[in-house]
Write a protein that holds these residues in place. Structure first.
Motif: not given
Length: 349
Positions: A13-18, A59-63, A65-70, A98-109
């Motif tokens: 939901t933000a940038k920082g520690e898990p 990675i900053p928020n402007f690159i 966007k939150k929230p995303y699935i890690p 990583v590129s798809a994760a950053v661009k589309e905010r999708k992940g495996a978890l």
């Protein structure tokens, strides 16, 4: 089969520690598919340093966007093949780039994940989903570092710094599979583990500076490839490598992983590797960076080696889906030998 519209997923939901930014959300939409993608019911996902060290923390928020699935690595069952080469019910494994994760905010978890059909292969029957989940990203990094970057040949000599890391552990097995001599380093407590993967010789890096130990005891035949998998920011292993890396040999790094954004450290690294001319003391050896490319043909080759028993899974520990934060605590200790895996489907093996 009727698919749900909503799923449970961990989201940053933000940038920082898990522990500070990850939340388990039970009201996340199941992803829609683009052309060429399949929908996977995730059985297990594996954690990766890049996910929490770089993507989550830097990675900053402007690159991004939150929230995303890690997270990236996964094993699961195809539940919507979406007119691809796969069929519903196929058991697969692979990783989300990583590129798809950053661009589309999708992940495996998450309970369900969308992924390009070119980024998965059918899971060999000799490994379980929890074992397979930790293979793709680390094994492909090792495979491409040795073959695509270092152009490793049978019977050459290889040094792997970080033999107890996931990338290092896979690299030992891959190099041995083509008949190379492998020397690996780790802390002394992991010697038996590293040797069990196939290392011919072992060096305990805790007994003194590793570059000094290697320079003082050079091998009778210098290494053709030096693979640095620890992510060191310090440059001594490279700048001292003429003592133990053969002329024409290649020093390959998985990339520095500084704690925080260390501008001074990164500047020193850039000077030593890229800028310092050899007549000013620059190193007369080639330094290369491995950045894993999610190439389908390489994932196929990795899967074939898994099926043949040449690559064995490296599982440090397994945590239930609700305990993902404990899984991050484990990987963040830096003491995991192999992959830290999250069992998304509690009924899976």
């Amino acid at each position: 089969m009727s698919l749900p519209q909503i799923q449970k997923a961990w989201r940053a939901t933000a940038k920082g520690e898990p522990s500070k930014v990850l939340r388990l959300d039970d009201n996340v939409p199941v992803p829609k598919l683009n052309r060429g993608e399949v929908l996977i019911k995730v059985q297990a996902a594996a954690l990766n340093p890049v996910a929490y060290k770089v993507i989550m923390k830097l990675i900053p928020n402007f690159i991004l966007k939150k929230p995303y699935i890690p997270e990236h690595d996964l094993a699961g069952i195809v539940v919507d093949a979406n007119d691809t080469e796969f069929q519903d019910g196929d058991e697969v494994f692979g990783f989300i780039p990583v590129s798809a994760a950053v661009k589309e905010r999708k992940g495996a978890l998450a309970q369900y994940a969308s992924i390009s059909a070119s980024h998965i292969v059918r899971r060999p029957v000799n490994v379980t989903p929890t074992q397979a989940a930790g293979i793709p990203l680390a094994a492909m990094t090792a495979y491409q570092a040795l073959f695509d970057v270092a152009h490793l040949k049978p019977e050459q000599h290889v040094f792997i710094n970080g033999g107890s890391t996931a990338v290092g552990g896979f690299a030992i097995q891959i190099a041995k599979s083509i008949g190379c001599k492998v020397v690996a380093s780790a802390s002394g407590k992991n010697e038996s583990y590293v040797r069990s993967l196939g290392a011919d010789e072992f060096v305990d890096y805790t007994t003194g500076p590793l570059h000094a130990t290697l320079a003082a005891n050079p091998p009778s035949q210098k290494y053709h490839v030096f693979l640095e998998t620890v992510g060191l920011l310090e440059t001594s292993l490279y700048t001292s490598s003429e003592a133990y890396l053969a002329p024409g040999g290649i020093f390959v790094s998985t990339g520095p992983q500084p704690k925080g954004f260390d501008i001074a450290g990164l500047s020193r690294l850039a000077w030593k590797i890229f800028l310092q001319p050899r007549w000013l003391g620059g190193t007369k050896r080639t330094w290369k960076l491995i950045q894993v490319d999610n190439k389908h043909e390489d994932l196929v080759k990795v899967a074939e080696q898994v099926a043949d028993g040449k690559i064995k899974p490296l599982v440090d520990s397994v945590y239930n889906f609700d305990d993902a934060l404990k899984a991050y605590e484990r990987i963040m200790t830096g003491r995991a030998t192999g992959k830290v895996v999250v069992k998304v489907d509690l009924e899976t093996e």
